[in-house]
Write an enzyme that holds these catalytic residues in place. Structure first.
Site, PDB file in Angstrom:
ATOM      1  N   GLU A 136       0.821  -1.223   0.000  1.00 49.71           N
ATOM      2  CA  GLU A 136       0.000   0.000   0.000  1.00 49.71           C
ATOM      3  C   GLU A 136       0.849   1.264   0.000  1.00 49.71           C
ATOM      4  O   GLU A 136       0.635   2.184   0.778  1.00 49.71           O
ATOM      5  CB  GLU A 136      -0.987   0.005   1.186  1.00 49.71           C
ATOM      6  CG  GLU A 136      -2.109  -1.000   0.982  1.00 49.71           C
ATOM      7  CD  GLU A 136      -3.305  -0.813   1.902  1.00 49.71           C
ATOM      8  OE1 GLU A 136      -3.339   0.177   2.650  1.00 49.71           O
ATOM      9  OE2 GLU A 136      -4.200  -1.664   1.856  1.00 49.71           O
TER      10      GLU A 136
HETATM   11  C1  LIG Z   1       3.161  -9.545   0.563  1.00 49.50           C
HETATM   12  C2  LIG Z   1       2.677  -8.574  -0.433  1.00 49.50           C
HETATM   13  C3  LIG Z   1       1.325  -8.411  -0.646  1.00 49.50           C
HETATM   14  C4  LIG Z   1       0.860  -7.549  -1.647  1.00 49.50           C
HETATM   15  N1  LIG Z   1      -0.464  -7.502  -1.938  1.00 49.50           N
HETATM   16  C5  LIG Z   1      -0.866  -6.832  -3.055  1.00 49.50           C
HETATM   17  C6  LIG Z   1      -2.212  -6.923  -3.510  1.00 49.50           C
HETATM   18  O1  LIG Z   1      -3.056  -7.560  -2.899  1.00 49.50           O
HETATM   19  N2  LIG Z   1      -2.539  -6.251  -4.652  1.00 49.50           N
HETATM   20  C7  LIG Z   1      -1.631  -5.537  -5.355  1.00 49.50           C
HETATM   21  O2  LIG Z   1      -1.986  -4.991  -6.375  1.00 49.50           O
HETATM   22  N3  LIG Z   1      -0.362  -5.409  -4.940  1.00 49.50           N
HETATM   23  C8  LIG Z   1       0.052  -6.043  -3.818  1.00 49.50           C
HETATM   24  N4  LIG Z   1       1.354  -5.958  -3.405  1.00 49.50           N
HETATM   25  C9  LIG Z   1       2.268  -5.115  -4.139  1.00 49.50           C
HETATM   26  C10 LIG Z   1       2.779  -3.923  -3.361  1.00 49.50           C
HETATM   27  O3  LIG Z   1       1.816  -2.930  -3.288  1.00 49.50           O
HETATM   28  C11 LIG Z   1       4.063  -3.487  -4.046  1.00 49.50           C
HETATM   29  O4  LIG Z   1       5.045  -4.416  -3.663  1.00 49.50           O
HETATM   30  C12 LIG Z   1       4.483  -2.109  -3.748  1.00 49.50           C
HETATM   31  O5  LIG Z   1       3.629  -1.228  -4.380  1.00 49.50           O
HETATM   32  C13 LIG Z   1       5.911  -1.797  -4.144  1.00 49.50           C
HETATM   33  O6  LIG Z   1       6.212  -2.244  -5.427  1.00 49.50           O
HETATM   34  P1  LIG Z   1       7.554  -3.116  -5.643  1.00 49.50           P
HETATM   35  O7  LIG Z   1       7.570  -4.184  -4.627  1.00 49.50           O
HETATM   36  O8  LIG Z   1       7.605  -3.487  -7.056  1.00 49.50           O
HETATM   37  O9  LIG Z   1       8.723  -2.121  -5.276  1.00 49.50           O
HETATM   38  P2  LIG Z   1       9.388  -1.031  -6.241  1.00 49.50           P
HETATM   39  O10 LIG Z   1       8.341  -0.202  -6.859  1.00 49.50           O
HETATM   40  O11 LIG Z   1      10.366  -1.704  -7.119  1.00 49.50           O
HETATM   41  O12 LIG Z   1      10.145  -0.126  -5.185  1.00 49.50           O
HETATM   42  C14 LIG Z   1      11.407  -0.508  -4.622  1.00 49.50           C
HETATM   43  C15 LIG Z   1      11.843   0.594  -3.654  1.00 49.50           C
HETATM   44  O13 LIG Z   1      11.979   1.813  -4.361  1.00 49.50           O
HETATM   45  C16 LIG Z   1      11.273   2.838  -3.692  1.00 49.50           C
HETATM   46  N5  LIG Z   1      10.767   3.790  -4.669  1.00 49.50           N
HETATM   47  C17 LIG Z   1      10.121   3.556  -5.835  1.00 49.50           C
HETATM   48  N6  LIG Z   1       9.823   4.726  -6.441  1.00 49.50           N
HETATM   49  C18 LIG Z   1      10.288   5.709  -5.645  1.00 49.50           C
HETATM   50  C19 LIG Z   1      10.289   7.132  -5.699  1.00 49.50           C
HETATM   51  N7  LIG Z   1       9.758   7.815  -6.706  1.00 49.50           N
HETATM   52  N8  LIG Z   1      10.846   7.794  -4.676  1.00 49.50           N
HETATM   53  C20 LIG Z   1      11.396   7.154  -3.642  1.00 49.50           C
HETATM   54  N9  LIG Z   1      11.430   5.828  -3.533  1.00 49.50           N
HETATM   55  C21 LIG Z   1      10.885   5.116  -4.524  1.00 49.50           C
HETATM   56  C22 LIG Z   1      10.137   2.134  -2.963  1.00 49.50           C
HETATM   57  O14 LIG Z   1       9.742   2.891  -1.830  1.00 49.50           O
HETATM   58  C23 LIG Z   1      10.813   0.835  -2.557  1.00 49.50           C
HETATM   59  O15 LIG Z   1      11.482   1.023  -1.347  1.00 49.50           O
HETATM   60  C24 LIG Z   1       1.797  -6.801  -2.392  1.00 49.50           C
HETATM   61  C25 LIG Z   1       3.167  -6.921  -2.137  1.00 49.50           C
HETATM   62  C26 LIG Z   1       3.607  -7.814  -1.187  1.00 49.50           C
HETATM   63  C27 LIG Z   1       5.085  -7.943  -0.980  1.00 49.50           C
END
Ligand SMILES: Cc1cc2nc3c(=O)[nH]c(=O)nc-3n(C[C@H](O)[C@H](O)[C@H](O)COP(=O)(O)OP(=O)(O)OC[C@H]3O[C@@H](n4cnc5c(N)ncnc54)[C@H](O)[C@@H]3O)c2cc1C
Length: 826
Positions: free
Chosen positions: A503
């Site tokens: 989230e």
């Molecule tokens: C256990 C689990 C349950 C989940 N459940 C759902 C679900 O039910 N439905 C769904 O749709 N999604 C779900 N998600 C997805 C979740 O919302 C995403 O993992 C999250 O949005 C982050 O995306 P990412 O993991 O690809 O990280 P990335 O987007 O690759 O980010 C990696 C890091 O970079 C940082 N970052 C990225 N952009 C910026 C910026 N502009 N400025 C500063 N920092 C930045 C982030 O804060 C993070 O620390 C789930 C994820 C997990 C792990």
């Protein structure tokens, strides 16, 4: 005399700015003073320069009040400059920024928070129906949950738990009663998640997901009547298990960039040619997807053949797809760390859906992003923050108890100054986190969707939980590290990164969203200025800009003066809405709010649109806003609780820590200010006598640690709402030992004084026997000491496993084989 007159002149102007006297009234006051001093010159010696200065200032201000004149000379010129420097926002950014409402955040941005307004907000409460649910089904569900069995052996909730969750409509807390839902308040929804999370994270996540952003929430706000009447009762009864798929491998944090597409087309569906969408998607990390019957899907709708009109890219849209639809792939599971809730990928290629599967129907095509952002603005404040606070409360309860039970060097470890520090951090942070949770829920229950405050809660309460559990792990030493049914910390510790990431990952939430969105939404003038300069450049736009600009200039001047005067007077000028030991904190927050508002404007004016790319500055300003909010929440909580004297150490720890963090973050901005000389000047204005805040004192640290180490109403209030086990399980044993240790302490002291030896679980039998025989303690006391020592030993114990069992734990397949061999089956 010259100095006196100069002082009168300067002070009059400063006071007008400090109290934000509107321009026309200020002009009238200054004109009155000019006239009065002119007349008084007949009786007193009033220098001419003094009267002239008043006159000139009054005339200049009067010039600013003539709008056509100031438009001609100033604002029309600045209009074009602003058009160039204002950040260019994409439609997804704009929709995200404009989502939700503003609430107490606007007061903090104003630099002059109206404390009485905050204190007038209702105190948190639950209805009888909600309380009965928490004392009944929630308590019962908690008793059914065995963390070790769920996480390490079965890697799923037992079927009986799934059934209990469905039957008791846990999935329907947000669904209205007319559709068979529980229709709980935000306070109740949070209380349920918090209590479950204090027992088992897997169950809490399983329950919270259908109650936060997903099919239920989207349907209620945007669904067609048919969609609502068909799906909501089925979701409420648990007949449908929903999931919501937004994230794809390419688009995580930047979810708006998702490559998943829905092409508008006509195809045959159930024997008829209908208008619909041909969907292809590849999503991952989707909670509940492996068992979902109803897939909420976000995709980009495209209309290349112009079936709906001229626009090809219609934008992000949301649809509900039964997972039984041919072509929908679900079932595989990811393995999230530390928890075993259902989570996995979903894919589909060229899956046709009719248009009435789009949430809200065809007319809502392209509105998906706005719908998601609006829902997130409220929902983000409930589930994960409640999970986070559960972590803090459990850490407070169990670490306090463990530090009292566990002795080293013949002293409970909690009495060592070094351990008092983490203990106080756990207690103080938990108090602060819980206060912020509850205050934001108060806003939600009044119909607000406070996007910035929700983001603050999501970030801070999950991060705070991580800090609490990390401290708890350190205090527990080896006990926290060795895994097994006796370890009540390990799963929470392992699962922490989940709440940090989902989230809105925390780094992004802190450095991009909180201040970025706050500055635009909660700032009194910025959005008005942006709206005026980003639209069509007509006369009305110029007028709107002029009004907003001069309001903004007045605002900056006032905050500058307020920050300076409050700094010079140690904030004594600021009124406090209450009396008592905490009144001082209202004043300090008023001072820091003015400093923040002034600093925020300085940065925004200087950097303009480039500010978007200065995440380190934005992050520090976010920290200031966060602590202003959380500190406000603590003051509100202290008042709502009836100002209990016993809670004062928690409040003082939280306030001192927040004020210190605000100060350090402001200094961080100053040190890295884009124009160093200006940074130096701002520092003199905000902190004229240096750094006023030092963080919690050692006395406060000790008082908070003591609060956790002893049984009291304050400790109960702090941990209120978590599941308190009285069973023979890992946490139940800690609770039991804690109370026994406290009760047996006088007897143990008496033995120590008489026999010059401390009681421990190796030597207690002999010592107790001799002390009873010699009349040092009574038989009753002897029993207490024995029970306390035995209970302590069971808490301090950790697990070990025979080799075969250990291997079966690592590979559950072996586990099954072992069980089969032993004739055990489910
Ligand atoms: C256990 C689990 C349950 C989940 N459940 C759902 C679900 O039910 N439905 C769904 O749709 N999604 C779900 N998600 C997805 C979740 O919302 C995403 O993992 C999250 O949005 C982050 O995306 P990412 O993991 O690809 O990280 P990335 O987007 O690759 O980010 C990696 C890091 O970079 C940082 N970052 C990225 N952009 C910026 C910026 N502009 N400025 C500063 N920092 C930045 C982030 O804060 C993070 O620390 C789930 C994820 C997990 C792990």
């Amino acid at each position: 005399m010259t100095a006196l007159f100069l002082a009168i002149l300067v002070l009059s102007l400063l006071l007008l700015a400090y109290y934000r006297i509107p321009l026309l009234i200020s002009i009238a006051i200054l004109a009155g003073l000019t006239f009065a001093f002119t007349e008084l010159r007949h009786f007193y010696e009033i220098p001419g320069w003094f009267r002239w200065s008043f006159g000139i200032i009054t005339m200049s201000l009067a010039g600013f009040a003539v709008k056509p004149l100031r438009r001609l000379l100033i604002s029309n010129r600045l209009f074009s400059v602003y058009r160039k420097v204002m950040p260019k926002l994409s439609s997804t950014e704009r929709e995200a920024l404009e989502a939700g409402t503003v609430w107490w955040d606007a007061e903090l941005f104003s630099g002059k928070p109206r404390w009485r307004r905050l204190l007038r907000q209702p105190a948190p409460s639950l209805s009888d129906r909600e309380q009965e649910f928490i004392d009944g089904p929630v308590e019962e569900l908690c008793l059914m949950l065995d963390d070790w069995e769920i996480c390490d052996k079965h890697r799923d909730l037992p079927e009986s738990v799934w059934q209990f969750i469905r039957e008791n409509r846990f999935f329907s807390m947000i669904i209205p009663r007319q559709y068979g839902g529980l229709e709980f308040s935000a306070q109740a929804n949070s209380a349920v998640v918090m209590k479950l999370a204090s027992r088992n994270v897997t169950a809490a996540v399983t329950v919270m997901v259908p109650n936060s952003l997903g099919p239920g929430e989207l349907l209620m706000h945007y669904g067609t009547d048919e969609q609502k009447s068909y799906y909501l009762p089925r979701l409420a009864s648990g007949e449908e298990i929903p999931c919501f798929a937004l994230t794809s491998p390419l688009a995580g944090s930047d979810a708006g960039a998702m490559p998943d597409k829905g092409i508008v087309c006509k195809e045959e569906f159930e024997g008829e040619e209908v208008l619909g969408l041909r969907l292809s998607w590849n999503k991952r990390y989707i909670t509940l997807a492996p068992v979902a019957t109803l897939l909420g899907l976000a995709f980009r709708a495209l209309d290349p053949d112009g079936l709906l009109g001229d626009t090809e890219d219609l934008g992000i849209s949301c649809a509900l797809i039964p997972t039984s639809t041919p072509g929908v792939e679900i079932g595989n599971r990811h393995m999230p760390i530390g928890a075993v809730f259902m989570n996995g990928p979903t894919r589909g290629k060229d899956v046709f859906i009719p248009m009435d599967w789009v949430i809200g129907g065809q007319e809502r095509l392209g509105q998906g992003w706005r719908m998601l952002m609006q829902s997130l603005a409220a929902g983000r404040a409930i589930s994960l923050p409640s999970l986070g606070v559960a972590g803090g409360k459990m850490a407070s309860m169990l670490t306090g108890a463990y530090s009292r039970i566990r002795t080293q060097f013949n002293v409970p470890i909690g009495y060592f100054g070094g351990v008092e520090e983490p203990l106080s951090r756990i207690g103080g942070r938990t108090y602060r986190m819980d206060a912020a949770r509850v205050l934001t829920l108060i806003a939600l229950d009044q119909g607000e969707k406070p996007g910035v405050l929700s983001a603050i809660n999501k970030y801070q309460l999950t991060e705070g939980s991580r800090q609490c559990i990390n401290d708890a792990m350190d205090v527990h030493g080896g006990k926290g590290i060795i895994q097994g049914p006796n370890n009540y910390l390990a799963h929470g510790y392992q699962a922490l990164p989940i709440s940090i990431t989902v989230e809105g990952a925390n780094i992004l939430t802190r450095s991009l969203i909180i201040f970025g969105q706050g500055a635009i939404r909660a700032h009194p003038c910025l959005l008005k200025e942006m709206n005026a300069v980003t639209g069509i450049a007509n006369t009305q736009a110029r007028r709107d800009f002029d009004n907003a600009l001069f309001e903004h200039i007045g605002f900056i001047i006032s905050n500058n003066v307020r920050a300076l005067l409050l700094g010079l007077t140690g904030s004594r000028m600021a009124p406090a809405p209450v009396r008592g030991p905490h009144a001082h904190y209202f004043r300090q927050l008023s001072r820091m709010s003015a400093a923040f508002a002034f600093m925020a404007d300085a940065v925004l004016v200087l950097l303009g649109g480039k500010f978007k790319f200065k995440e380190k500055l934005s992050g520090r300003l976010a920290d200031v806003l966060i602590h202003l909010y959380m500190a406000s929440a603590m003051l509100k909580r202290f008042e709502d609780d009836g100002r209990p004297a016993g809670d004062l150490p928690l409040l003082v720890w939280g306030m001192e820590d927040s004020l210190y963090k605000i100060q350090q973050s402001l200094l961080g901005v100053i040190q890295n200010f884009p124009v160093p000389v200006l940074g130096g000047i701002i520092r003199l204005i905000i902190f004229p006598f240096g750094r006023p805040y030092t963080g919690p004192s050692d006395k406060t640290v000790e008082a908070v640690a003591q609060l956790l180490l002893n049984d009291s109403e304050s400790r109960d209030r702090l941990t209120n709402g978590v599941f308190i086990s009285d069973r023979d399980d890992a946490t139940g044993r800690v609770n039991k030992a804690f109370h026994l240790v406290l009760e047996s302490a006088p007897a143990e002291r008496a033995i120590k004084n008489a026999r010059k030896a401390s009681v421990n679980f190796e030597n207690y039998e002999g010592l107790v026997k001799r002390a009873t025989e010699s009349g040092v303690i009574t038989e009753e006391q002897a029993t207490l000491v024995r029970l306390a020592q035995q209970a302590s030993a069971s808490v301090i114990a950790v697990d070990d496993f025979p080799r075969e069992q250990f291997e079966a734990l690592i590979d559950p397949a072996l586990n099954t084989e072992e069980e089969e061999k032993a004739g055990i089956s489910d």
